[in-house]
Design an enzyme around this catalytic site. Structure first.
Site, PDB file in Angstrom:
ATOM      1  N   ALA A   1      -0.999  16.187  14.073  1.00 46.37           N
ATOM      2  CA  ALA A   1      -2.242  16.649  14.709  1.00 46.37           C
ATOM      3  C   ALA A   1      -3.479  15.993  14.101  1.00 46.37           C
ATOM      4  CB  ALA A   1      -2.352  18.167  14.603  1.00 46.37           C
TER       5      ALA A   1
ATOM      6  N   CYS B   1      -2.121   0.946  -5.797  1.00 43.98           N
ATOM      7  CA  CYS B   1      -2.267   0.811  -7.244  1.00 43.98           C
ATOM      8  C   CYS B   1      -1.460   1.916  -7.904  1.00 43.98           C
ATOM      9  CB  CYS B   1      -3.737   0.913  -7.634  1.00 43.98           C
ATOM     10  SG  CYS B   1      -4.060   0.531  -9.348  1.00 43.98           S
TER      11      CYS B   1
END
Length: 349
Positions: A184, A299
């Site tokens: 949603a 990262c």
């Protein structure tokens, strides 16, 4: 908050219609599984939301409300009536968490390797095959899925096809698949609700609990109502930018960056590599200028690692290291696109 938000593939702002529907849902605070009058009223509202979701998506089968796409993937992959799982190399991490033992289908020129898939499907035991309709990191459209070629190949081998439509549902027609995952908050609805669309209950092993025994936990009624309202109010045609403006924006980005070419592109998610600057540095730079975007590399523990998705598409590691993602949504304006394109050109001059 950033002045210009261009990270809609991560999450998109709540549509006003969804917010209003959720407020109505909060007034129906009873448990939909309770037999008393208040519970029955909540159940009626929940089933109405379910019917509206089906109608808005044009889905003829069943709908299981979930807490989001990740849970829908876990149910679809974990409880499909199948012996094996096959997932493409460029799927969302949630797919690999849900099916850590799955066979990995390689990608060639932006599409699943048809010969490799045929060989995998020929092995003994029924397989469920999971693919994304639009890749969340590159915006690549899975054309064999859109053209229903993949469905024909999988079903001819007796398998099941699960399409992760988190980035396409509410924006494009659903593909032909046995199970479809919808989120949603990617289409203007609330965070914390999604759905697994199932063509036939017989395709899933029930677990007991709510949602007709296919999902445990009390349903999120305000979320379901907001989900339905967002689908009814959304769609590319209701956006503040036209398809032509979005593709013009893409071309403006690519004039000052390296073009990634992993297949056909959608009109709301763009991945582009900066000429020189690493993606993490680019994110910091653009954030300082008031733009929220994301990267095509992650990262981890302070060490920059290439994106698994970009690797799966065969993108050169150096290009992947410099790749950022810009994604648009229902409230993105032409002026915002122009502002980012100008800033992008100046930073990469």
């Amino acid at each position: 908050m950033p002045s210009i938000y261009l990270d809609h593939a991560a999450t998109t702002p709540l549509l006003p219609a969804a917010r209003e529907a959720m407020m109505e849902g909060f007034a129906l605070w009873a448990n939909p599984s309770s037999p008393h009058k208040a519970g029955r009223a909540a159940r009626a509202a929940l089933e109405d939301a379910r019917a509206r979701v089906k109608a808005a998506l044009g889905w003829p089968g069943e709908v299981v409300f979930t807490s989001g796409a990740s849970e829908a993937l876990a149910i679809g992959l974990g409880r499909a009536q199948a012996d094996r799982r096959i997932v493409s190399a460029v799927e969302h991490d949630a797919v690999f968490r849900a099916a850590p033992d799955a066979q990995v289908l390689p990608i060639r020129e932006g599409e699943p390797d048809a010969d490799a898939l045929a060989a995998m499907l020929a092995a003994s035991g029924r397989a469920v095959v999971a693919v994304q309709s639009i890749n969340s990191e590159t915006g690549t459209v899975l054309m064999p899925l859109v053209r229903n070629i993949l469905a024909e190949q999988v079903r001819a081998a007796g398998g099941l096809l699960l399409a992760d439509c988190s980035q396409s549902a509410g924006k494009a027609a659903l593909p032909d698949a046995d199970m479809i995952v919808v989120s949603a908050h990617k289409l203007g609805g609330p965070i914390g609700v999604g759905a697994l669309l199932v063509r036939d209950w017989a395709m899933l092993q029930p677990s007991g609990g709510q949602e007709r025994g296919y999902r445990q936990g009390t349903e999120n009624l305000p979320g379901a109502l907001g989900f339905a309202a967002a689908l009814e109010a959304g769609g590319h045609e209701s956006w503040q930018t036209t398809a032509e403006q979005r593709f013009d924006f893409k071309n403006a980005l690519f004039r000052h960056g390296e073009v990634l070419t992993p297949g056909v592109q959608c009109s709301h998610i763009f991945a582009v590599a900066a000429p020189r600057m690493a993606a993490t540095a680019m994110l910091i730079r653009m954030d300082s200028l008031g733009f929220a975007i994301s990267a095509g590399s992650a990262c981890s523990s302070g060490t920059l690692k290439p994106s698994r998705v970009l690797q799966g598409f065969g993108i050169d590691p150096d290009v992947a290291r410099r790749t950022i993602r810009v994604s648009l949504g229902w409230n993105t304006t032409p002026a915002e696109l122009d502002a980012f394109a100008q800033a992008w050109a100046e930073v990469n001059a």
